[in-house]
Design a protein around this motif. Sequence first.
Motif, PDB file in Angstrom:
ATOM      1  N   PHE A 172      -5.188  -9.312   4.178  1.00 57.77           N
ATOM      2  CA  PHE A 172      -4.948  -7.924   4.014  1.00 57.77           C
ATOM      3  C   PHE A 172      -3.858  -7.379   3.125  1.00 57.77           C
ATOM      4  N   ALA A 173      -3.595  -6.229   2.592  1.00 56.11           N
ATOM      5  CA  ALA A 173      -2.470  -5.766   1.975  1.00 56.11           C
ATOM      6  C   ALA A 173      -1.737  -5.010   3.014  1.00 56.11           C
ATOM      7  N   LEU A 174      -0.611  -4.796   2.825  1.00 55.67           N
ATOM      8  CA  LEU A 174       0.697  -4.076   3.442  1.00 55.67           C
ATOM      9  C   LEU A 174       1.195  -2.925   2.545  1.00 55.67           C
ATOM     10  N   HIS A 175       1.166  -1.554   3.291  1.00 59.18           N
ATOM     11  CA  HIS A 175       1.488  -0.499   2.767  1.00 59.18           C
ATOM     12  C   HIS A 175       2.783  -0.134   3.300  1.00 59.18           C
ATOM     13  N   SER A 176       3.976   0.266   2.545  1.00 62.30           N
ATOM     14  CA  SER A 176       4.996   0.814   3.138  1.00 62.30           C
ATOM     15  C   SER A 176       4.844   2.213   3.361  1.00 62.30           C
ATOM     16  N   ASN A 187       3.883  -6.172  -8.901  1.00 62.10           N
ATOM     17  CA  ASN A 187       3.739  -4.797  -9.325  1.00 62.10           C
ATOM     18  C   ASN A 187       3.150  -3.994  -8.259  1.00 62.10           C
ATOM     19  N   PRO A 188       4.026  -3.446  -7.422  1.00 64.96           N
ATOM     20  CA  PRO A 188       3.439  -2.566  -6.275  1.00 64.96           C
ATOM     21  C   PRO A 188       2.730  -1.501  -6.594  1.00 64.96           C
ATOM     22  N   ILE A 189       1.895  -1.084  -5.894  1.00 64.23           N
ATOM     23  CA  ILE A 189       0.731   0.081  -6.388  1.00 64.23           C
ATOM     24  C   ILE A 189       0.956   1.342  -5.384  1.00 64.23           C
ATOM     25  N   PRO A 207      11.503   0.656  -0.382  1.00 65.61           N
ATOM     26  CA  PRO A 207      10.338   1.207  -0.928  1.00 65.61           C
ATOM     27  C   PRO A 207       9.470   1.863  -0.056  1.00 65.61           C
ATOM     28  N   CYS A 208       9.183   3.148  -0.270  1.00 66.56           N
ATOM     29  CA  CYS A 208       7.936   3.715   0.793  1.00 66.56           C
ATOM     30  C   CYS A 208       7.064   4.384  -0.340  1.00 66.56           C
ATOM     31  N   GLY A 209       5.879   4.218   0.306  1.00 66.47           N
ATOM     32  CA  GLY A 209       4.709   4.951  -0.447  1.00 66.47           C
ATOM     33  C   GLY A 209       4.041   3.990  -1.479  1.00 66.47           C
ATOM     34  N   TYR A 210       4.019   2.595  -1.031  1.00 64.98           N
ATOM     35  CA  TYR A 210       3.610   1.684  -2.069  1.00 64.98           C
ATOM     36  C   TYR A 210       2.673   0.614  -1.318  1.00 64.98           C
ATOM     37  N   ILE A 211       1.903   0.066  -1.720  1.00 69.26           N
ATOM     38  CA  ILE A 211       1.320  -1.158  -1.439  1.00 69.26           C
ATOM     39  C   ILE A 211       2.283  -2.333  -1.857  1.00 69.26           C
ATOM     40  N   LEU A 212       2.846  -3.189  -1.020  1.00 67.77           N
ATOM     41  CA  LEU A 212       3.726  -3.923  -1.626  1.00 67.77           C
ATOM     42  C   LEU A 212       3.418  -5.412  -1.763  1.00 67.77           C
ATOM     43  N   ASN A 251      -9.242   1.030   3.356  1.00 67.85           N
ATOM     44  CA  ASN A 251      -9.331   0.318   2.033  1.00 67.85           C
ATOM     45  C   ASN A 251      -8.830   0.778   0.907  1.00 67.85           C
ATOM     46  N   ALA A 252      -8.669  -0.001   0.140  1.00 63.31           N
ATOM     47  CA  ALA A 252      -8.299   0.375  -1.302  1.00 63.31           C
ATOM     48  C   ALA A 252      -8.703  -0.643  -2.290  1.00 63.31           C
ATOM     49  N   ASP A 253      -8.830  -0.097  -3.301  1.00 66.81           N
ATOM     50  CA  ASP A 253      -9.440  -0.835  -4.423  1.00 66.81           C
ATOM     51  C   ASP A 253      -8.381  -0.946  -5.474  1.00 66.81           C
ATOM     52  N   PHE A 254      -8.013  -2.267  -5.854  1.00 68.85           N
ATOM     53  CA  PHE A 254      -7.153  -2.525  -6.877  1.00 68.85           C
ATOM     54  C   PHE A 254      -7.074  -3.769  -7.253  1.00 68.85           C
ATOM     55  N   ASP A 255      -6.483  -4.117  -8.602  1.00 69.12           N
ATOM     56  CA  ASP A 255      -6.612  -5.473  -9.080  1.00 69.12           C
ATOM     57  C   ASP A 255      -5.725  -6.462  -8.432  1.00 69.12           C
ATOM     58  N   LEU A 256      -6.078  -7.411  -7.592  1.00 72.90           N
ATOM     59  CA  LEU A 256      -5.076  -8.288  -6.849  1.00 72.90           C
ATOM     60  C   LEU A 256      -4.275  -9.056  -7.763  1.00 72.90           C
ATOM     61  N   ASP A 257      -4.977  -9.773  -8.718  1.00 72.95           N
ATOM     62  CA  ASP A 257      -4.288 -10.535  -9.505  1.00 72.95           C
ATOM     63  C   ASP A 257      -3.155  -9.664 -10.431  1.00 72.95           C
ATOM     64  N   ASP A 258      -3.298  -8.456 -10.647  1.00 65.46           N
ATOM     65  CA  ASP A 258      -2.309  -7.676 -11.296  1.00 65.46           C
ATOM     66  C   ASP A 258      -1.386  -7.584 -10.462  1.00 65.46           C
ATOM     67  N   ALA A 259      -1.565  -6.984  -9.251  1.00 67.77           N
ATOM     68  CA  ALA A 259      -0.571  -6.799  -8.319  1.00 67.77           C
ATOM     69  C   ALA A 259       0.210  -8.001  -8.079  1.00 67.77           C
ATOM     70  N   LEU A 260      -0.372  -9.162  -7.843  1.00 71.96           N
ATOM     71  CA  LEU A 260       0.541 -10.321  -7.798  1.00 71.96           C
ATOM     72  C   LEU A 260       1.246 -10.766  -8.943  1.00 71.96           C
ATOM     73  N   GLY A 261       0.865 -10.465 -10.282  1.00 74.67           N
ATOM     74  CA  GLY A 261       1.515 -10.650 -11.433  1.00 74.67           C
ATOM     75  C   GLY A 261       0.811 -12.052 -11.744  1.00 74.67           C
TER      76      GLY A 261
END
Length: 152
Positions: free
Chosen positions: A34-38, A119-121, A80-85, A131-141
Amino acid sequence: MKVLSVRQPWVSLILDGIKNVENRRWSTSFRGTFALHSSSVRVRADFDEAVLTYRNFADCDNAFAENAIREHSGGFLSAPCGYILGVCDLVDCKRELCSPWHIYGFWGFYLENPHWFKNPIPAKGSLGFWNADFDLDDALGIEKKNYIGRAL
């Protein structure tokens, strides 16, 4: 992807591999990545508690613990606050204390394989898993990766 909002400095300590338990008043049957959001909320008491817990865990003085928490999170005003990190794996949920980060009386979400996003979201967050829809590959770089059963 499932996401869990966690306040600073806890989310940074999880993603740095220092804190291996997230404490909650509720249990979950979910296991997996799962993803962690600040969370956008900053609470001074969380930073003070992190320093105390780190001091006891690392058997160090208060100044060393404060510097360590600041180094890992960016500090109270700069974290950093307000981002999926990042992402990690939830491998167990139990009340039995098996970590110095697990608080008595709470459910411990036992975590492994933390990874920061390059690339935090930006995101608002929510209570519980959301649930959040985002490109995991892009977030991980990265270009391609197989995530089945593990964060990476």
